[in-house]
Design a protein around this motif. Sequence first.
Motif, short mmCIF file in Angstrom:
data_model
loop_
_atom_site.label_atom_id
_atom_site.label_comp_id
_atom_site.label_asym_id
_atom_site.label_seq_id
_atom_site.Cartn_x
_atom_site.Cartn_y
_atom_site.Cartn_z
N ASN A 45 0.82 -1.21 0.00
CA ASN A 45 0.00 0.00 0.00
C ASN A 45 0.85 1.26 0.00
O ASN A 45 0.50 2.25 -0.63
CB ASN A 45 -0.96 -0.01 1.19
CG ASN A 45 -2.24 -0.72 0.87
OD1 ASN A 45 -3.16 -0.13 0.35
ND2 ASN A 45 -2.27 -2.02 1.14
N ALA A 48 1.92 1.39 -3.60
CA ALA A 48 0.79 1.65 -4.50
C ALA A 48 0.34 3.11 -4.43
O ALA A 48 0.16 3.76 -5.46
CB ALA A 48 -0.37 0.72 -4.16
N GLY A 84 -5.99 4.20 -10.90
CA GLY A 84 -6.56 2.90 -10.53
C GLY A 84 -5.73 1.74 -11.05
O GLY A 84 -5.56 0.72 -10.36
N GLY A 88 -4.08 -0.63 -8.47
CA GLY A 88 -4.62 -1.98 -8.61
C GLY A 88 -3.58 -3.02 -9.01
O GLY A 88 -3.62 -4.16 -8.54
N HIS A 91 -1.52 -3.72 -5.85
CA HIS A 91 -2.35 -4.49 -4.92
C HIS A 91 -2.57 -5.91 -5.42
O HIS A 91 -2.44 -6.88 -4.65
CB HIS A 91 -3.70 -3.82 -4.72
CG HIS A 91 -3.67 -2.64 -3.82
ND1 HIS A 91 -4.70 -1.75 -3.76
CD2 HIS A 91 -2.76 -2.21 -2.93
CE1 HIS A 91 -4.42 -0.81 -2.87
NE2 HIS A 91 -3.23 -1.07 -2.37
N GLY A 92 -2.92 -6.04 -6.69
CA GLY A 92 -3.19 -7.36 -7.24
C GLY A 92 -1.99 -8.28 -7.18
O GLY A 92 -2.11 -9.45 -6.80
#
Length: 101
Positions: A45, A48, A84, A88, A91-92
């Motif tokens: 995080n 990200a 995003g 994303g 995170h993914g």
Amino acid sequence: AEPSAWLTLILAAGLGAVAGAVLSAFQAWTLRRFVTGAGRWILANVAAWAAGMPAIFLGMDLAFRAGGPAPTALTIAATLLVAGALVGAIHGRTLLRLSRG
């Protein structure tokens, strides 16, 4: 005087890193019951949102300069898509690695 664009983007990355750490701490605390290495979620995080926030700041700056409702709306949509995708993707990738153990 306004700060330079580079300083603004660096500060946005710092804001994203701090916010990412704070907001994901409770998520990691819950994840630790289900996966090993849940602390990596906090690091993901941080990375990200350190990438996503400068994209948002840059995109919104461009949106204010776009001139007109349609170009502004398209710039905001593109900004959300890019931010995003950045957040994303990180995170993914992390969630996949955590799920594999």
